[in-house]
Structure formats: C-alpha cells, structure tokens
Design a protein around this motif. Structure first.
Motif, PDB file in Angstrom:
ATOM      1  N   ALA B  15     -13.151 -21.590   8.709  1.00 41.20           N
ATOM      2  CA  ALA B  15     -12.408 -20.964   9.800  1.00 41.20           C
ATOM      3  C   ALA B  15     -12.964 -19.579  10.090  1.00 41.20           C
ATOM      4  CB  ALA B  15     -10.929 -20.879   9.435  1.00 41.20           C
ATOM      5  N   SER B  16     -13.360 -18.902   9.020  1.00 38.07           N
ATOM      6  CA  SER B  16     -13.851 -17.557   9.257  1.00 38.07           C
ATOM      7  C   SER B  16     -15.242 -17.562   9.853  1.00 38.07           C
ATOM      8  CB  SER B  16     -13.858 -16.761   7.954  1.00 38.07           C
ATOM      9  OG  SER B  16     -14.731 -17.367   7.042  1.00 38.07           O
ATOM     10  N   ALA B  17     -15.838 -18.763   9.952  1.00 37.64           N
ATOM     11  CA  ALA B  17     -17.127 -18.825  10.640  1.00 37.64           C
ATOM     12  C   ALA B  17     -16.981 -18.385  12.084  1.00 37.64           C
ATOM     13  CB  ALA B  17     -17.689 -20.249  10.583  1.00 37.64           C
ATOM     14  N   VAL B  18     -15.753 -18.414  12.560  1.00 39.16           N
ATOM     15  CA  VAL B  18     -15.533 -17.982  13.939  1.00 39.16           C
ATOM     16  C   VAL B  18     -15.898 -16.503  14.102  1.00 39.16           C
ATOM     17  CG1 VAL B  18     -13.160 -17.163  13.770  1.00 39.16           C
ATOM     18  CG2 VAL B  18     -13.911 -18.333  15.821  1.00 39.16           C
ATOM     19  N   VAL B 399     -21.339  -4.778   7.980  1.00 43.94           N
ATOM     20  CA  VAL B 399     -20.239  -4.146   7.264  1.00 43.94           C
ATOM     21  C   VAL B 399     -18.939  -4.906   7.498  1.00 43.94           C
ATOM     22  CG1 VAL B 399     -18.765  -2.117   7.213  1.00 43.94           C
ATOM     23  CG2 VAL B 399     -21.241  -1.853   7.195  1.00 43.94           C
ATOM     24  N   VAL B 400     -18.688  -5.184   8.786  1.00 48.11           N
ATOM     25  CA  VAL B 400     -17.435  -5.871   9.108  1.00 48.11           C
ATOM     26  C   VAL B 400     -17.387  -7.227   8.420  1.00 48.11           C
ATOM     27  CG1 VAL B 400     -16.181  -7.034  10.945  1.00 48.11           C
ATOM     28  CG2 VAL B 400     -16.980  -4.703  11.276  1.00 48.11           C
ATOM     29  N   PHE B 401     -18.500  -7.923   8.491  1.00 47.70           N
ATOM     30  CA  PHE B 401     -18.543  -9.239   7.858  1.00 47.70           C
ATOM     31  C   PHE B 401     -18.289  -9.135   6.374  1.00 47.70           C
ATOM     32  CE2 PHE B 401     -19.173 -11.378  11.448  1.00 47.70           C
ATOM     33  CZ  PHE B 401     -19.927 -12.533  11.404  1.00 47.70           C
ATOM     34  N   LEU B 407     -12.318  -9.727   2.086  1.00 45.85           N
ATOM     35  CA  LEU B 407     -10.868  -9.820   2.189  1.00 45.85           C
ATOM     36  C   LEU B 407     -10.421 -11.272   2.292  1.00 45.85           C
ATOM     37  CD1 LEU B 407      -9.837  -6.895   4.522  1.00 45.85           C
ATOM     38  CD2 LEU B 407      -9.320  -7.203   2.112  1.00 45.85           C
ATOM     39  N   LEU B 408     -11.090 -11.989   3.187  1.00 51.88           N
ATOM     40  CA  LEU B 408     -10.727 -13.385   3.366  1.00 51.88           C
ATOM     41  C   LEU B 408     -10.920 -14.161   2.080  1.00 51.88           C
ATOM     42  CD1 LEU B 408     -12.027 -14.316   6.879  1.00 51.88           C
ATOM     43  CD2 LEU B 408      -9.681 -14.306   6.074  1.00 51.88           C
ATOM     44  N   PHE B 409     -12.044 -13.872   1.423  1.00 54.38           N
ATOM     45  CA  PHE B 409     -12.312 -14.587   0.191  1.00 54.38           C
ATOM     46  C   PHE B 409     -11.256 -14.284  -0.846  1.00 54.38           C
ATOM     47  CE2 PHE B 409     -14.675 -16.817  -2.825  1.00 54.38           C
ATOM     48  CZ  PHE B 409     -14.656 -16.103  -4.003  1.00 54.38           C
ATOM     49  N   LEU B 410     -10.919 -12.985  -0.962  1.00 47.82           N
ATOM     50  CA  LEU B 410      -9.908 -12.617  -1.932  1.00 47.82           C
ATOM     51  C   LEU B 410      -8.580 -13.287  -1.598  1.00 47.82           C
ATOM     52  CD1 LEU B 410     -10.568  -8.843  -2.564  1.00 47.82           C
ATOM     53  CD2 LEU B 410     -10.925 -10.744  -4.118  1.00 47.82           C
ATOM     54  N   PHE B 411      -8.267 -13.244  -0.305  1.00 49.22           N
ATOM     55  CA  PHE B 411      -7.001 -13.827   0.099  1.00 49.22           C
ATOM     56  C   PHE B 411      -6.991 -15.326  -0.166  1.00 49.22           C
ATOM     57  CE2 PHE B 411      -3.133 -14.292   2.156  1.00 49.22           C
ATOM     58  CZ  PHE B 411      -3.207 -15.344   3.057  1.00 49.22           C
ATOM     59  N   ALA B 412      -8.048 -15.981   0.265  1.00 49.07           N
ATOM     60  CA  ALA B 412      -8.125 -17.433   0.060  1.00 49.07           C
ATOM     61  C   ALA B 412      -8.052 -17.747  -1.425  1.00 49.07           C
ATOM     62  CB  ALA B 412      -9.405 -17.990   0.662  1.00 49.07           C
ATOM     63  N   ASN B 413      -8.751 -16.918  -2.186  1.00 51.48           N
ATOM     64  CA  ASN B 413      -8.747 -17.105  -3.624  1.00 51.48           C
ATOM     65  C   ASN B 413      -7.347 -17.021  -4.193  1.00 51.48           C
ATOM     66  OD1 ASN B 413     -10.774 -17.760  -5.311  1.00 51.48           O
ATOM     67  ND2 ASN B 413     -10.894 -15.746  -6.251  1.00 51.48           N
TER      68      ASN B 413
END
Lengths: 231, 707
Positions: B15-18, B399-401, B407-413
């Motif tokens: 999803a974050s590939a977007v 940087v943003v990525f 963040l996304l990874f941590l959250f998903a984790n």
C-alpha cells in the motif's frame, strides 16, 4: 426406652420421616426446623441425643454453631451431624467440634437407627466400669466395643462411630484384607470408594497425631486395606 | 485453492508503494517549472531584443548607410570584424572560422576553370583580405626582361569615392612575400615602379590555384574597394580572364566597404551585459553590424548529493563553447525579423539538454525595416535550476521515503505483532480438549486491536464460566438431588419398616432398587468433584510406581479372576512424586474401562516403561478401535463411547475424565490411541521427567512390618 432424640433439620419431609422412624422405635422425638428454636428449647431442657443438619434454613453453617452451643451446655451429649455433601466430612473433622459421628443424608433409616442405638449403648457403658470382655486389644491398640472408645498406646483416639467400626473391622482379623465394600458394610454406610479412602486417611491422621510413627493401616491396591501390626 | 498468504507487513508495504507517486509528481512539477522558465527566458530575450530595437528605432544616422547600401549590393565588400589579427602567410588556416563568409569574386564560377573567392576582415586598425583563386595554370612575372612578361596578378582598387581610387597591383615573381605596387589607373600595364610598403601581401600556390593574404592599414582604406583577379597566359603574356568584385571585368566601379558599426556596438554595450547572452544587430542583408556579449557562462557551483550526481548526467561542465561570430546571420528568426515580424527560435546545441533561444526583432526607420536585433541566450541557467530542483527533489524524496517507510514499517510491525500476540494467546487459551486453560490479557489500548483483545478476553471469560458451569453441573446436580433422594429413601425405609402386605413389599423393593441406581449415578457424578477436592488437600510422597502397579495388577487378578491380566515393568524401581491413592484410583478406572471394551477372553496388559526419562504407563486391551473423531474429547466429562446396549451399571462417561484429572494433577499427559494393528486401544499416561530412583526412603505399597 423413653429417651428423647432431638432432630434439627430444615427439610420437612426428611425430618418427619426420621421422626416417625424414631418414634416407632420407641424414642421420644423433638423436631426443630431452625437453630434458634432448637437452641431455645435446649436451654430449657436437653435431649438425650441430638441429630443436627448442617445447613439450617438461611444459615449455611447453622449446624456447626448449634453443635458448639450444645456442647457448651453438655459435654457428654451424643451429637450426630447429617450432611448432604461428603465434602463436609473433612470440614467437620477438621473443625473438631466434638461431634460423635458425621453421616451423609443418604444413609438408610435402619443404619441411622443402628447408629443411634450404638451411641445410647455407649452412654450407658460409660456409666459403668469397663467390661473386660468387650475390650479388644491388638498390640498398642485398645478398642472398647461398648464404649466405642479407642486408645493407642494408652492415648485416647477421638474416632467417630463410623471410624471406630472401620478400625474394628480391620483389626478383628489383623493381616486380612478388607475390601472397601466390606468396610462400608461394617460401618453401616453406603458411600463410594473414595469416601472410604478419606475415612481411612482421617483415621491415619488421628493416629499419627498421637504417634508420628503410626503405620499400621496398609493400603492394598485394588483390593482394600488391612491392619498390619501384629500383636 | 487456498488464498496466498500475504502478511500485514507485506500489505502495508504494498500500500505504501503509492508513495512512489510523490517523486513522480515532483518530477512532473519540475518539468512544468522548466517549461515555465523557458517561456520566461524566451520572453526575456525577446524583451531585450525589443528594447535594443527600440533604442535603434529611427536612428537614421546609424542605420541609413546600411539601408542605402542594401540598394546596391553589387560590389559591396563586407568587412567582418575579426577576433584576432590574421597572420599574413598566404595560408588560409587562420581564417578557418570565417570561411563560411567567403564570397565569390565576380559572377558565379562555372565559366571556365578560373574562379576566385574573397573574404575581408578588420582587426585593430588593419584591413585583412583573403583571396582564394582557382587557376589551373599559375604563372609568375618574369622580371628583368626587356619587356616585362606579366604573370597572374591581383589588383586592389581603393578610394574615398568610387571614382577616385588608387590601384594597387599584387604581381608575384615567386611565391611568398609580394611587393605591392601602385599602378596608375590609366596605364594598367606600365612597369611597376612605385611600391606601397605599408601594404603587406603574401602569395602561396595551392593545388588548384593560389591564395593571397593582404594586410592594409585602415588609414589607406577609403570607403570603397574592388578586388580584381587576372589570369595571364604564360605564352602570350596577355590577360586571358578577369574577375572583379565590382563586376564588368574590372571596369566597374568599386563597391562600398561595409563596416560594422561601433556606435551600435556602443549602444549594445550601454544596455549592459547579461552573462550568457549575446546580442547582434544585423542590417537588412543579415550582415552583422555589431555584436556584444557572449554565450559563455560560469557554471554555478551547486552542491549536489553525490548519489544523485551518479544518477543524473553530469552538468555541462565545460563552459559553453563560444560560437564564432558569423559575419552574416541567417535563420528563420532573422528572416522573419527582417520581414518585419519579431520571433523567437529554440536551437539545439552540441551539448545535450542545452538549448539556445534566439529572438529577433526588426528595427524600423519609418515604415522600412532597416535591420534587426538578434539576441541569443543559452538555457544553461534553466538547466542549472532544473538540476538543483531535481537534486532537492531527490534528496527530499529520499528523506521522506525513509522516514515514512520507517514509520510505516514500525507501525505495521507493531500492529502485526500485537495481532500475532493476540492470535497466539487465543490459540493457547484453549487446549486440545476445548477447555479454557489460559487467559487472554485484555489490553488497555484504545484502538480496534485493543477492542479485539478485550473482546477476546471477555469471550474467554464467558467461555471459562460456561465451562466451569458445565463441569460443575454434575456436582451441582448431584448436590441438589441428594435432598429429594434422602426424602425418598427415608420414606421408603419408613414404609418398609411397617409391616406391609407382600404386594406392597414388592413395590417398595423395586422402588428401593431404582433409588439405589439413582444414588449410584449421583455418587458417580460427584466422584469427580470429590476427587478435585481430595486432590486439593492431598499430600504427595515419593513411591515406587513399579511395585504399586505390580501389586495392583495382582489385586485385580484376584478380584476378577475371569479377566486375563498381565503386568510388565521397566525391570527396576521407578520412583515418582505423587499420591499413591490417586494413582490407584486412576488405575482402577483405566482397568475397568479396558475390561468394559476388551474382547471376551482377551488379555489386558498393563505396562510401565521409561521413554526419554519419563515414566509411561500404558493400559492395552484388544477390542474395537476408537472412533476417529473422539480421540481428543474422550477424556472430557460425560463423553461416552458406548453407543448402545444396556450395561448393568449406569454409565456416565466419567471414568476417563477422572483419569485425566488425576494425570493432570501429577503433571502427566493422558492420551488414547487405537493400536497400530487396529485391533485394540492403548491408553497412555506419560508422567513428567523421571525422578532419580535410588536409596531415598520410599513408602512401599506393601512392606512387611514386624511388630
């Protein structure tokens, strides 16, 4: 015989049935449905024997309290506990309320009557000196069949009537294995095997309280028990 | 077909590939900006052209000459501004940059093989001429003859006015430096006497002719000039062919010398200098009247992320190469401007990504187009801005990525882990038998996962309560039933004790039997409960399981002589820590269960073995196999395998339940399996790790005591 038996039981049908049976035997019966009325009457006049239910109406342990109060009024009065649950037997035994016996409600009337008769016999026997031919001796153990007393190395073991008869059955023929059914019959109870087991356990504990090395009751697995100490 | 499993983490990653859209959008934006900048540049350049054209508007004094000149282009000689002085050596090498401006002398060549081209330039006070003549036979003057034999020669006619010119003759004796002689107009063939030392000339032959390079100081130059070239035949000494810039074979009047205008150059300079911008002013023929500025710029220093620099092409590092100043400018924009329309044109250069925008604006004198202003600028500046924008975009995107990705990874984790933990807890909370053995800890989190956890926890709680209720149903039932049964029994007893007639006695007996059965059932139902209570107060001791089992099997043989039984032990003492009475009770249940199902006459085996340091008790019987769907529920309360057939005793399915209770009390595991040969059942109780056997005091099941 003219003796007065008091029955304290909140279940009407059971109480009346017992009362009928006792009256037929010739006893006078006084019936009470709750602790308060029973105690009130006891304070005025003591019966010759009391049969107490544990759960009395609202009070789940009313029987215990009544027993204590009755004992306070008369140390020698025979008291029998009736309980619906066998689990209470352990509790009662632990409480050491000084009852002479504790029975479950599914005891048959003939057995109950036999119990009561035995207790009265004991009361009579206690009034007279001990009769030698009623005393059974096996090693350190002394049993007085009339008085229903038991002594180990001279110390009195506080056994109930049921427990007394179990021991009696075992030591009559030491070394013989008695099955659980046989023990039940001798003790005039109908219980299942594990209740016999807990009776034996209680008996052992009582003896071990007098003598930590007591080890005369042998469990023969799948068969029963036997008394192993020889004369 | 099972759906492919895609974990939460993978889904979030997909999803974050977007996010990849962001740099793309950024890139598009940069491109838009580049277009915008280009338009800006174009209009800026056009504006500059317009400004200069405005400055030259109606400047008759500056432009008229050229306009007039345009009316008579014939014979005109345009003098190109040279960037550096030419070396007068007869070789055209240093004229290389200007070669495109070579003009034919005379009419277009084609008639005969004699043709010439010329180029005029000026630099710092000198006028330079390059003349390339194609002549198959080059002949030289032979001096000292009684009569001079002329060779090929070149004449230069220079003067203030067309009719007032001096003729200079370049007539070589041999290749190399020439003497320039002044020749009178009237007698072109008189011997050469008067020299002009201030004019330098060199003559060099070529393969197809010869080259002449001349340098004339500007003071000698008037406003008019004509160049004549003569081909002399060697035998006869006569001029066989003539070419002239003035036309008419040398008789024509010299044409104007057209110089670029210093005034206009001054105006251009006055406009100020913009780095990278070059300005030309051309006359109506496209000839450059003045130029200014240069296309070269300093490449600005920008710090670019080295990673980015790897991805991009390197910047146009070398300065943009200065294009030579052409003497004449052509091009659609110039033509359009000279026609009266201002335009701008984008040209590619040799350097990729760098363009030149050239805008041309007409200069008016009155209603006439007197010339045009051409302004050129490179798009280097835009390139630089674009580069920097892309570099910034790249850096920011990275940087943003990184941050977003982390963040996304941590959250998903975290989500994944919480859910996994919930799943594991839920799975562990219920054991194979369906009992609730664990807890699902409700979390305090305020999101949906927390809600899920709390729901689970509540669910487990309710399930546990229900299980508790069910398991104690038997106990409660038995308890409730006792009192009415006591009523029945005492009533029946009372009835029996009266002397009754034989009929009544029969009924009473039957009633009592029924009651006894009922009582037995009640007793069995509460057996488990009493067992649980007994277990709570039971004291453990260490005893030899082997001896106990052997003794018990002996006992069973005596009690039930019709049943064949065998005991096989591990061959030595096996000490466990437990309650012997309970183990005996368990064995009773196991053996009676085996007896119930054993084929008549078959043998029941009781085995004790040690597997991986754990004592394992097995009771094996021949008989029907286990139903396959019951193996895990067999040990549950009130589960019975007996389908049909009446047995003498009421069967409640509690035997194995009690086995399980006692096993669990000892930390052991009870299992039931169909035998491998399918002809019977094995019930196995595996005790926990073996306690070391040995000489510690044991309580034996049967120890002879002497007293």
């Amino acid at each position: 015989m003219g003796r007065q038996v008091a029955i304290v039981e909140d279940e009407d049908a059971i109480r009346e049935n017992y009362a009928d049976a006792f009256r037929r035997q010739g006893y006078t019966v006084a019936t009470f449905a709750d602790r308060r009325s029973a105690l009130g009457r006891f304070r005025e006049r003591l019966p010759d024997l009391a049969i107490l239910d544990i759960g009395l109406g609202q009070e789940a342990e009313g029987g215990f309290d009544l027993c204590r109060e009755l004992r306070a009024l008369s140390p020698g009065l025979p008291i029998i506990f009736l309980t619906a649950r066998d689990s209470d037997l352990d509790t009662i035994s632990g409480l050491r309320l000084g009852a002479d016996d504790y029975l479950t409600k599914d005891i048959s009337l003939p057995h109950l009557l036999a119990r009561v008769a035995a207790l009265f016999r004991r009361v009579d026997a206690l009034r007279v000196p001990a009769q030698a031919d009623q005393v059974l001796e096996r090693g350190a153990l002394t049993l007085d069949v009339d008085r229903l007393t038991c002594a180990w190395r001279g110390d009195v073991a506080d056994l109930t009537v049921t427990e007394f008869w179990i021991i009696h059955a075992l030591v009559r023929f030491p070394g013989h294995v008695k099955s659980r059914e046989q023990l039940m019959e001798e003790a005039s109870v109908v219980v299942d095997d594990s209740t016999i087991t807990s009776h034996i356990k209680r008996i052992r504990r009582k003896f071990q309280a007098l003598d930590p090395d007591f080890d005369c009751i042998d469990t023969v697995y799948a068969m029963g028990y036997r008394w192993t100490c020889a004369d | 077909m099972a759906r492919p499993r895609l974990s939460l983490r993978a889904k979030v990653l997909l999803a974050s590939a977007v996010l990849l859209v962001i740099p793309y959008v950024g890139y598009r934006y940069v491109q838009e900006m580049e277009n915008f900048l280009r338009e800006g540049l174009e209009s800026s350049v056009l504006g500059a052209a317009q400004a200069l054209a405005g400055a030259l508007h109606d400047r008759v004094d500056l432009l008229a000459g050229y306009a007039a000149a345009s009316r008579s282009p014939a014979g005109e000689i345009f003098v190109h501004p040279l960037a550096y002085p030419m070396q007068v050596d007869g070789y055209a090498g240093d004229w290389q940059e200007y070669r495109q401006n070579l003009k034919p002398v005379g009419p277009s060549p084609g008639a005969g093989s004699f043709s010439a081209r010329y180029l005029a330039g000026h630099h710092q006070g000198y006028l330079y001429l390059l003349l390339e003549v194609a002549d198959p036979r080059v002949s030289y003057r032979r001096p000292g003859y009684p009569r001079v034999l002329p060779g090929d020669f070149v004449d230069l006619r220079i003067g203030e006015r067309p009719q007032d010119v001096r003729r200079y003759r370049l007539s070589p004796i041999a290749p190399g430096w020439l003497s320039v002689h002044v020749v009178s107009e009237r007698s072109a063939d008189t011997p050469l006497r008067q020299r002009e030392p201030r004019i330098w000339a060199q003559w060099q032959p070529r393969e197809d002719g010869y080259t002449v390079e001349v340098r004339i100081p500007e003071m000698l130059v008037g406003g008019y000039m004509a160049i004549d070239a003569a081909d002399v035949g060697p035998e006869l000494g006569r001029v066989e062919a003539r070419l002239s810039t003035a036309g008419d074979d040398g008789a024509g009047r010299p044409g104007r010398l057209v110089f670029p205008s210093p005034e206009i150059a001054g105006i251009i300079r006055g406009l100020g200098r913009t780095p990278g911008r070059r300005i030309h002013v051309v006359d109506p023929h496209g000839r450059v009247l003045a130029s200014g500025g240069s296309l070269a710029t300093e490449p600005p220093k920008i710090d670019i992320n080295p990673l980015f620099a790897l991805l991009l092409r390197p910047p146009p590092a070398d300065l943009f190469e200065e294009q030579p100043v052409a003497g004449e400018l052509e091009g659609p924009e110039v033509a359009a401007a000279l026609a009266g329309n201002r335009t701008a044109r984008w040209k590619t250069t040799a350097t990729p990504d760098v363009f030149i925008v050239s805008a041309a604006h007409p200069v008016w004198i009155g209603e006439q187009v007197a010339g045009a202003v051409l302004v050129e600028q490179t798009s280097l500046g835009i390139q630089t801005v674009r580069r920097r924008a892309l570099a910034d975009l790249f850096t920011n995107t990275l940087v943003v990525f990184s941050v977003a990705g982390l963040l996304l990874f941590l959250f998903a984790n975290r989500v994944s882990r919480r859910l996994a933990r919930l799943r594991d807890e839920a799975e562990r909370a219920i054991d194979a038998h369906g009992r609730v053995v664990g807890r699902v800890s409700g979390s305090a989190a305020g999101d949906e996962i927390g809600d899920l956890g709390r729901s689970f926890s509540a669910l487990m709680g309710r399930l546990r309560q229900y299980n508790h209720y069910l398991e104690h149903l038997a106990r409660r039932l038995s308890h409730e039933l006792r009192t009415p049964m006591a009523v029945i029994r005492s009533s029946l007893d009372a009835l029996a004790m009266r002397d009754a007639d034989p009929d009544s006695e029969k009924f009473v007996t039957r009633a009592k039997e029924g009651l006894t059965r009922l009582e037995t059932m009640i007793v069995r139902m509460s057996e488990a409960t009493r067992l649980e209570e007994a277990m709570q107060s039971a004291e453990r001791e260490r005893f030899d399981l082997d001896r106990m089992l052997a003794a018990s099997v002996d006992g069973y043989r005596q009690t039930w002589p019709e049943t064949r039984m065998r005991y096989s032990g591990p061959g030595g003492p096996c000490v466990i820590n437990g309650v012997p009475d309970l183990i005996a009770q368990m064995l009773d249940k196991l053996v009676s269960n085996a007896r119930d199902f054993a084929d008549p006459g078959s043998r029941i085996e009781v085995r004790l073995g040690i597997h991986a340091q754990r004592p394992v008790l097995e009771v094996v019987n021949d008989g029907p196999p286990l139903p396959p769907d019951m193996t895990s529920t067999l040990f549950n309360s009130m589960v019975s395998m007996r389908g049909d057939g009446k047995s003498a005793e009421p069967h409640l399915g509690l035997g194995l339940y009690i086995v399980r209770l006692i096993a669990e009390f000892h930390g052991a595991v009870a299992e039931a399996q169909t035998r491998r040969d399918g002809r019977g059942v094995v019930i196995r109780v595996s005790f926990p790790g073996n306690a070391p056997s040995g000489k510690t005091a044991l309580r034996h099941a049967r120890a002879p005591k002497g007293k």
